[in-house]
Design a protein around this motif. Structure first.
Motif, PDB file in Angstrom:
ATOM      1  N   ILE A  53       0.617  -1.390  -0.199  1.00 50.64           N
ATOM      2  CA  ILE A  53      -0.356   0.242  -0.260  1.00 50.64           C
ATOM      3  C   ILE A  53       1.140   1.002   0.233  1.00 50.64           C
ATOM      4  O   ILE A  53       0.534   2.153  -0.614  1.00 50.64           O
ATOM      5  CB  ILE A  53      -0.714  -0.376   1.251  1.00 50.64           C
ATOM      6  N   GLY A  54       2.043   1.375   0.848  1.00 52.95           N
ATOM      7  CA  GLY A  54       2.844   2.797   0.772  1.00 52.95           C
ATOM      8  C   GLY A  54       3.856   2.856  -0.379  1.00 52.95           C
ATOM      9  O   GLY A  54       4.026   3.506  -0.455  1.00 52.95           O
ATOM     10  N   VAL A  55       4.152   1.567  -1.179  1.00 54.04           N
ATOM     11  CA  VAL A  55       4.733   2.355  -1.915  1.00 54.04           C
ATOM     12  C   VAL A  55       4.598   2.040  -3.473  1.00 54.04           C
ATOM     13  O   VAL A  55       4.950   2.527  -4.449  1.00 54.04           O
ATOM     14  CB  VAL A  55       6.009   0.320  -1.988  1.00 54.04           C
ATOM     15  N   SER A  56       3.333   1.187  -3.179  1.00 56.04           N
ATOM     16  CA  SER A  56       3.000   0.911  -4.867  1.00 56.04           C
ATOM     17  C   SER A  56       1.257   1.725  -5.042  1.00 56.04           C
ATOM     18  O   SER A  56       0.821   2.916  -5.498  1.00 56.04           O
ATOM     19  CB  SER A  56       2.813  -0.075  -5.531  1.00 56.04           C
ATOM     20  N   GLY A  57       0.306   1.244  -3.742  1.00 58.31           N
ATOM     21  CA  GLY A  57      -1.012   1.515  -3.791  1.00 58.31           C
ATOM     22  C   GLY A  57      -1.127   3.088  -3.501  1.00 58.31           C
ATOM     23  O   GLY A  57      -2.037   3.029  -4.665  1.00 58.31           O
ATOM     24  N   SER A  58      -0.703   3.692  -2.953  1.00 55.76           N
ATOM     25  CA  SER A  58      -0.618   5.012  -2.293  1.00 55.76           C
ATOM     26  C   SER A  58       0.014   5.414  -3.163  1.00 55.76           C
ATOM     27  O   SER A  58      -0.062   7.114  -3.615  1.00 55.76           O
ATOM     28  CB  SER A  58      -1.110   5.344  -1.430  1.00 55.76           C
ATOM     29  N   SER A  59       1.032   5.330  -3.629  1.00 56.46           N
ATOM     30  CA  SER A  59       2.370   6.110  -4.156  1.00 56.46           C
ATOM     31  C   SER A  59       2.303   7.436  -4.879  1.00 56.46           C
ATOM     32  O   SER A  59       2.871   8.220  -5.966  1.00 56.46           O
ATOM     33  CB  SER A  59       3.457   5.593  -4.542  1.00 56.46           C
ATOM     34  N   PRO A  60       1.413   6.254  -6.100  1.00 55.10           N
ATOM     35  CA  PRO A  60       1.067   7.173  -7.116  1.00 55.10           C
ATOM     36  C   PRO A  60       0.789   9.252  -6.856  1.00 55.10           C
ATOM     37  O   PRO A  60       1.024   9.830  -7.563  1.00 55.10           O
ATOM     38  CB  PRO A  60      -0.103   7.080  -8.336  1.00 55.10           C
ATOM     39  N   ALA A  61       0.079   9.193  -5.803  1.00 54.41           N
ATOM     40  CA  ALA A  61      -0.265  10.561  -4.996  1.00 54.41           C
ATOM     41  C   ALA A  61       0.500  10.806  -4.824  1.00 54.41           C
ATOM     42  O   ALA A  61       1.332  12.803  -5.429  1.00 54.41           O
ATOM     43  CB  ALA A  61      -1.923  10.532  -4.343  1.00 54.41           C
ATOM     44  N   TYR A  62       2.069  10.218  -4.560  1.00 52.14           N
ATOM     45  CA  TYR A  62       3.099  11.294  -3.723  1.00 52.14           C
ATOM     46  C   TYR A  62       3.576  11.977  -5.061  1.00 52.14           C
ATOM     47  O   TYR A  62       4.090  12.870  -5.110  1.00 52.14           O
ATOM     48  CB  TYR A  62       3.965  10.132  -2.946  1.00 52.14           C
ATOM     49  N   THR A  63       3.757  10.879  -6.513  1.00 53.04           N
ATOM     50  CA  THR A  63       4.137  10.893  -7.480  1.00 53.04           C
ATOM     51  C   THR A  63       4.007  12.057  -7.906  1.00 53.04           C
ATOM     52  O   THR A  63       4.470  13.410  -9.200  1.00 53.04           O
ATOM     53  CB  THR A  63       3.915   9.925  -8.025  1.00 53.04           C
ATOM     54  N   TYR A  64       2.527  12.288  -8.380  1.00 54.97           N
ATOM     55  CA  TYR A  64       1.846  13.514  -9.040  1.00 54.97           C
ATOM     56  C   TYR A  64       2.334  15.324  -7.885  1.00 54.97           C
ATOM     57  O   TYR A  64       2.090  15.547  -8.982  1.00 54.97           O
ATOM     58  CB  TYR A  64      -0.169  13.638  -8.526  1.00 54.97           C
ATOM     59  N   LEU A  65       2.435  14.719  -6.718  1.00 56.19           N
ATOM     60  CA  LEU A  65       2.661  16.177  -5.496  1.00 56.19           C
ATOM     61  C   LEU A  65       3.925  16.126  -6.462  1.00 56.19           C
ATOM     62  O   LEU A  65       4.034  17.420  -7.102  1.00 56.19           O
ATOM     63  CB  LEU A  65       2.079  16.073  -4.271  1.00 56.19           C
ATOM     64  N   PHE A  66       4.977  15.461  -6.538  1.00 53.11           N
ATOM     65  CA  PHE A  66       6.097  15.517  -6.606  1.00 53.11           C
ATOM     66  C   PHE A  66       6.366  16.458  -7.897  1.00 53.11           C
ATOM     67  O   PHE A  66       6.688  17.076  -8.696  1.00 53.11           O
ATOM     68  CB  PHE A  66       7.328  14.289  -6.890  1.00 53.11           C
ATOM     69  N   GLU A  84       4.060  18.818 -19.074  1.00 54.84           N
ATOM     70  CA  GLU A  84       5.328  17.504 -19.547  1.00 54.84           C
ATOM     71  C   GLU A  84       6.476  17.467 -20.030  1.00 54.84           C
ATOM     72  O   GLU A  84       6.874  16.065 -19.392  1.00 54.84           O
ATOM     73  CB  GLU A  84       4.926  18.257 -21.191  1.00 54.84           C
ATOM     74  N   PHE A  85       7.402  18.625 -19.903  1.00 55.35           N
ATOM     75  CA  PHE A  85       8.784  17.906 -18.822  1.00 55.35           C
ATOM     76  C   PHE A  85       8.841  17.646 -17.442  1.00 55.35           C
ATOM     77  O   PHE A  85       9.102  16.121 -17.472  1.00 55.35           O
ATOM     78  CB  PHE A  85       9.317  19.622 -19.130  1.00 55.35           C
ATOM     79  N   ALA A  86       8.029  17.890 -16.425  1.00 50.99           N
ATOM     80  CA  ALA A  86       8.250  17.279 -15.300  1.00 50.99           C
ATOM     81  C   ALA A  86       7.612  15.293 -15.167  1.00 50.99           C
ATOM     82  O   ALA A  86       8.013  14.960 -14.737  1.00 50.99           O
ATOM     83  CB  ALA A  86       7.094  17.397 -14.328  1.00 50.99           C
ATOM     84  N   ARG A 103      13.648  13.208   1.711  1.00 49.35           N
ATOM     85  CA  ARG A 103      14.169  11.077   1.783  1.00 49.35           C
ATOM     86  C   ARG A 103      13.803  10.863   2.590  1.00 49.35           C
ATOM     87  O   ARG A 103      12.141   9.835   2.953  1.00 49.35           O
ATOM     88  CB  ARG A 103      15.914  11.182   1.445  1.00 49.35           C
ATOM     89  N   ALA A 104      13.617  11.986   3.604  1.00 49.96           N
ATOM     90  CA  ALA A 104      12.686  11.216   5.129  1.00 49.96           C
ATOM     91  C   ALA A 104      11.253  11.819   5.379  1.00 49.96           C
ATOM     92  O   ALA A 104      10.394  10.967   5.738  1.00 49.96           O
ATOM     93  CB  ALA A 104      13.544  12.385   6.160  1.00 49.96           C
ATOM     94  N   ALA A 105      10.461  12.792   4.636  1.00 46.86           N
ATOM     95  CA  ALA A 105      10.155  12.727   3.923  1.00 46.86           C
ATOM     96  C   ALA A 105       8.470  11.724   3.396  1.00 46.86           C
ATOM     97  O   ALA A 105       7.854  11.313   3.627  1.00 46.86           O
ATOM     98  CB  ALA A 105       9.085  14.357   3.688  1.00 46.86           C
ATOM     99  N   VAL A 106       9.894  11.304   2.254  1.00 50.61           N
ATOM    100  CA  VAL A 106       8.662  10.100   1.616  1.00 50.61           C
ATOM    101  C   VAL A 106       8.905   9.087   2.273  1.00 50.61           C
ATOM    102  O   VAL A 106       7.849   8.028   2.328  1.00 50.61           O
ATOM    103  CB  VAL A 106       9.833  10.103   0.019  1.00 50.61           C
ATOM    104  N   MET A 107       9.976   8.865   2.872  1.00 50.87           N
ATOM    105  CA  MET A 107       9.522   7.357   3.973  1.00 50.87           C
ATOM    106  C   MET A 107       8.697   7.141   4.647  1.00 50.87           C
ATOM    107  O   MET A 107       7.797   6.440   5.141  1.00 50.87           O
ATOM    108  CB  MET A 107      11.123   6.950   4.617  1.00 50.87           C
ATOM    109  N   LYS A 108       8.808   8.302   5.861  1.00 52.49           N
ATOM    110  CA  LYS A 108       6.922   8.788   6.514  1.00 52.49           C
ATOM    111  C   LYS A 108       6.529   8.276   6.038  1.00 52.49           C
ATOM    112  O   LYS A 108       4.996   8.211   5.873  1.00 52.49           O
ATOM    113  CB  LYS A 108       7.849  10.344   7.059  1.00 52.49           C
ATOM    114  N   ALA A 109       6.097   9.124   4.516  1.00 56.15           N
ATOM    115  CA  ALA A 109       4.709   9.030   3.704  1.00 56.15           C
ATOM    116  C   ALA A 109       3.992   7.315   3.487  1.00 56.15           C
ATOM    117  O   ALA A 109       3.362   7.241   3.764  1.00 56.15           O
ATOM    118  CB  ALA A 109       4.651   9.621   2.226  1.00 56.15           C
ATOM    119  N   VAL A 110       5.447   6.502   2.736  1.00 58.08           N
ATOM    120  CA  VAL A 110       4.800   5.426   3.256  1.00 58.08           C
ATOM    121  C   VAL A 110       5.002   4.629   4.172  1.00 58.08           C
ATOM    122  O   VAL A 110       4.104   3.622   4.598  1.00 58.08           O
ATOM    123  CB  VAL A 110       6.355   4.454   2.700  1.00 58.08           C
TER     124      VAL A 110
END
Length: 272
Positions: free
Chosen positions: A174-187, A207-209, A254-261
């Motif tokens: 869930i943390g690494v793939s199920g929910s992570s598209p949302a984190y990626t959209y934020l990025f 488009e570039f991002a 890096r810490a923020a992403v790990m905490k999100a997962v």
């Protein structure tokens, strides 16, 4: 895709929402099933079911008993619907059918508690399945044979990548793939915002991002290199990239992403 696996069984979906539609669309496009071979149940012939029939040519049904007769039954409803649905299905299933759940927070044990010792598969996929780039985990109970697990894996490989994973790892999934598209959209959005601040038009920045993220992900998958090695390869001494990496590290990226997962995994544990 798994070699030597042939998906020839009848299949039915209970639920006609976005994820069911995504799976059905990919099954048809991959030619694993013809549209009329796919049965979709909904308790009412509401717009979603009608639209599925019109768009994809599936066979709709308002009779749960018709869907329950399929050899592969995909449960594609919201978790709160499960208790009543499982009770309604209990007396209609046989021991040879495969019951496949794509609901978050509903464990195999919870399904077994109602259905008994049936062949149960728990699947967790993500929204990129809508464009054929999903990542799906497949977990099953001991009653499911290796061949049957392979058939389910083939079904979900039609919409991206799929792997068999112990259910004990579902929270990490869930943390690494199920929910992570949302984190990626934020990025992606943040990258674009930075580019806009530097004078790039908004749509061009998106488009570039997005293409940069897509390309970087493809590099990881296709080269099989450690992400750290790929990062080092583009970080020249004293260059722009290492300066940007330094800034991200200083701001706890890096810490923020790990905490999100961890937060997503913990929430899934609480829901189970």
């Amino acid at each position: 895709m798994l070699e030597g696996v042939s998906v020839m069984k009848t299949i039915a979906f209970i639920g006609a929402g976005n994820m069911a539609k995504a799976i059905i669309k990919r099954l048809i496009q991959s030619e694993l099933y013809q549209p009329k071979e796919i049965l979709v149940y909904n308790h009412r012939y509401e717009p979603t079911l009608k639209q599925l029939e019109q768009d994809l040519g599936i066979t709709p049904t308002l009779e749960l008993s018709e869907a329950a007769a399929a050899s592969i039954l995909i449960l594609a409803v919201k978790p709160f619907v499960f208790p009543k649905l499982l009770k309604d299905l209990k007396e209609q299933l046989n021991e040879q059918q495969l019951v496949v759940s794509i609901a978050a927070g509903v464990t195999i044990a919870q399904m077994e508690e109602v259905l008994g010792q049936r062949k149960i598969v728990r699947v967790m996929t993500n929204t990129p399945a809508l464009v054929g780039e999903g990542m799906t985990s497949i977990s099953n109970n001991p009653h499911v044979t290796v061949e049957e697990a392979g058939e389910i894996q083939q079904l979900f490989e039609s919409m991206g990548k799929a792997a068999q994973v112990p259910e004990s790892m579902i929270d990490a999934v869930i943390g690494v793939s199920g929910s992570s598209p949302a984190y990626t959209y934020l990025f992606i959005e943040a990258l674009a915002d930075g580019a806009v601040a530097e004078g790039m038009p908004r749509q061009m920045a998106y488009e570039f991002a997005a293409q940069a993220v897509l390309g970087a992900a493809k590099m990881v998958l296709e080269t099989k290199e450690h992400p750290g090695v790929l990062k080092d390869n583009v970080s020249s001494p004293g260059g722009t990239t290492i300066q940007a990496v330094k800034t991200l590290e200083e701001n706890g990226f890096r810490a923020a992403v790990m905490k999100a997962v961890h937060a997503a995994a913990e929430k899934n544990r609480q829901m189970s």
